[in-house]
Design a protein around this motif. Structure first.
Motif, PDB file in Angstrom:
ATOM      1  N   THR A  27       0.846  -1.210   0.000  1.00  0.00           N
ATOM      2  CA  THR A  27       0.000   0.000   0.000  1.00  0.00           C
ATOM      3  C   THR A  27       0.879   1.256   0.000  1.00  0.00           C
ATOM      4  N   ILE A  28       0.379   2.198  -0.748  1.00  0.00           N
ATOM      5  CA  ILE A  28       0.974   3.549  -0.719  1.00  0.00           C
ATOM      6  C   ILE A  28      -0.137   4.483  -0.233  1.00  0.00           C
ATOM      7  N   THR A  29       0.109   5.104   0.911  1.00  0.00           N
ATOM      8  CA  THR A  29      -0.899   6.015   1.471  1.00  0.00           C
ATOM      9  C   THR A  29      -0.581   7.439   0.975  1.00  0.00           C
ATOM     10  N   VAL A  54       3.235  23.376  -6.366  1.00  0.00           N
ATOM     11  CA  VAL A  54       3.716  22.305  -5.479  1.00  0.00           C
ATOM     12  C   VAL A  54       4.881  22.847  -4.681  1.00  0.00           C
ATOM     13  N   ASP A  55       4.768  22.717  -3.401  1.00  0.00           N
ATOM     14  CA  ASP A  55       5.823  23.229  -2.528  1.00  0.00           C
ATOM     15  C   ASP A  55       6.821  22.116  -2.199  1.00  0.00           C
ATOM     16  N   SER A  56       6.337  20.962  -1.783  1.00  0.00           N
ATOM     17  CA  SER A  56       7.259  19.861  -1.451  1.00  0.00           C
ATOM     18  C   SER A  56       6.515  18.532  -1.531  1.00  0.00           C
ATOM     19  N   VAL A  57       7.283  17.467  -1.867  1.00  0.00           N
ATOM     20  CA  VAL A  57       6.750  16.088  -1.906  1.00  0.00           C
ATOM     21  C   VAL A  57       7.549  15.278  -0.867  1.00  0.00           C
ATOM     22  N   ILE A  58       6.842  14.710   0.056  1.00  0.00           N
ATOM     23  CA  ILE A  58       7.470  13.940   1.151  1.00  0.00           C
ATOM     24  C   ILE A  58       7.150  12.452   0.903  1.00  0.00           C
ATOM     25  N   VAL A  59       8.192  11.675   0.669  1.00  0.00           N
ATOM     26  CA  VAL A  59       8.029  10.213   0.441  1.00  0.00           C
ATOM     27  C   VAL A  59       8.666   9.465   1.586  1.00  0.00           C
ATOM     28  N   ASP A  60       7.852   8.721   2.268  1.00  0.00           N
ATOM     29  CA  ASP A  60       8.338   7.937   3.414  1.00  0.00           C
ATOM     30  C   ASP A  60       9.088   8.826   4.395  1.00  0.00           C
ATOM     31  N   GLY A  61       8.554  10.071   4.573  1.00  0.00           N
ATOM     32  CA  GLY A  61       9.110  10.987   5.554  1.00  0.00           C
ATOM     33  C   GLY A  61      10.320  11.752   5.064  1.00  0.00           C
ATOM     34  N   VAL A  62      10.706  11.518   3.829  1.00  0.00           N
ATOM     35  CA  VAL A  62      11.930  12.175   3.322  1.00  0.00           C
ATOM     36  C   VAL A  62      11.537  13.109   2.196  1.00  0.00           C
ATOM     37  N   PHE A  63      12.040  14.354   2.229  1.00  0.00           N
ATOM     38  CA  PHE A  63      11.770  15.383   1.209  1.00  0.00           C
ATOM     39  C   PHE A  63      12.325  14.916  -0.152  1.00  0.00           C
TER      40      PHE A  63
END
Length: 317
Positions: free
Chosen positions: A271-273, A308-317
């Motif tokens: 799953t990807i939330t 878009v300001d920022s994309v956070i993947v698994d808590g990492v910018f």
């Protein structure tokens, strides 16, 4: 008196000498020449009858009313039919046992001789190894030309391994019949612990161990382990056609029959939330399911006047 003298000397004096001797005696004791011919006829040609008979299944030779010159010998031979033997020999009404021949010596009277025959009795020696029985067993008597069946009964968990008849392998059936028995035989049977087969298979995405046709001894146990490939999991285990869920292993205990076992594997679903802050959207959003090893793209759409300001993947910018 002359007859007694004849019997006394006949075995020691040749016939010609005996006749001369008798003539001399007759002439010197006063019988006279006129009686000589009749006396010699009486001595030399006196005959007796031996009546020879036999029961069924054989014969006596010679048979019937056999004429025997006085003082001579007569031999009889007993000839059983095939599969028969001399049972008893009766001479002048008295049993003399089972003899193949009989001789009347120095016959000086009538006689009778009778022979009875009996069918031969043959033997089959039957034995069994451990873990089962043969019936009948031991030394089994069979009449000539008869038949005899033997039954083999394995103990629980065993089966007939081999039947040996007269030293030769005769199969592994549960019975054997001797037909038209004309000679002695032997039969033996051996037994072997029964093995059953568990057929083990697996779908793609993993393995089962052991696999294939797995032999298992009667009453024994056998375990099977299921190992999914990376990115897969156990979906279902099918034992003898019925689902037993999705355990990591399965054990057959006290095996008394053949079985089947099959395991199905399925690829893992991850799953990807996905979520977005205010003033824009992410698509798709929420809990997004992705197959192991698959790909998933997300689209970010700012509201008008935003970026878009920022994309956070698994808590990492």
């Amino acid at each position: 008196m002359l007859y007694k003298m004849y019997n006394m000397f006949k075995n020691f004096i040749p016939n010609l000498v005996l006749i001369i001797f008798l003539i001399f005696v007759i002439e010197n004791i006063g019988f006279g020449k006129t009686n000589l011919a009749s006396i010699l006829d009486t001595i030399i040609y006196e005959q007796f009858t031996i009546t020879a008979t036999s029961g069924p299944n054989g014969q006596i030779n010679p048979s019937g009313e056999v004429i025997v010159i006085a003082g001579s010998n007569q031999t009889f031979n007993m000839l059983p039919d095939t599969g028969y033997h001399v049972f008893d020999l009766i001479v002048d009404g008295i049993s003399v046992g089972a003899q193949d021949s009989y001789t009347f010596n120095n016959v000086i009277s009538d006689h009778t001789i009778h022979v009875d025959f009996a069918i031969d009795t043959l033997t089959i020696t039957a034995s069994a190894g451990p873990n089962g029985t043969i019936s009948p067993s031991g030394v089994v008597q069979v009449l000539y030309g008869g038949s005899q069946t033997f039954i083999f009964t394995p103990n629980s968990g065993y089966h007939v391994d081999s039947v040996i008849v007269d030293g030769v392998f005769a199969g592994s059936d549960t019975s054997y019949t001797f037909n038209n028995v004309t000679t002695n035989h032997t039969i033996s049977v051996s037994f072997k612990l029964t093995e059953f087969i568990i057929t083990a298979s697996a779908s793609a995405g993993g393995s089962i161990s052991p696999s294939g046709n797995v032999p298992v001894a009667y009453g024994a146990s056998q375990s099977f382990n299921f190992t999914p490939n990376t990115g897969y999991h156990i979906l279902d285990v099918i034992v003898d056609g019925a689902s037993v869920g999705s355990p990591a292993s399965y054990t057959f205990t006290n095996v008394t029959s053949n079985h089947t076992i099959h395991v199905d594997f399925a690829i893992d679903t991850l799953t990807i939330t996905a979520s977005a802050g205010p003033n824009g959207t992410i698509s798709p959003s929420g809990v997004v399911r992705v197959l192991y090893g698959g790909s998933q793209t997300f689209i970010f759409t700012p509201n008008s006047g935003y970026h878009v300001d920022s994309v956070i993947v698994d808590g990492v910018f």
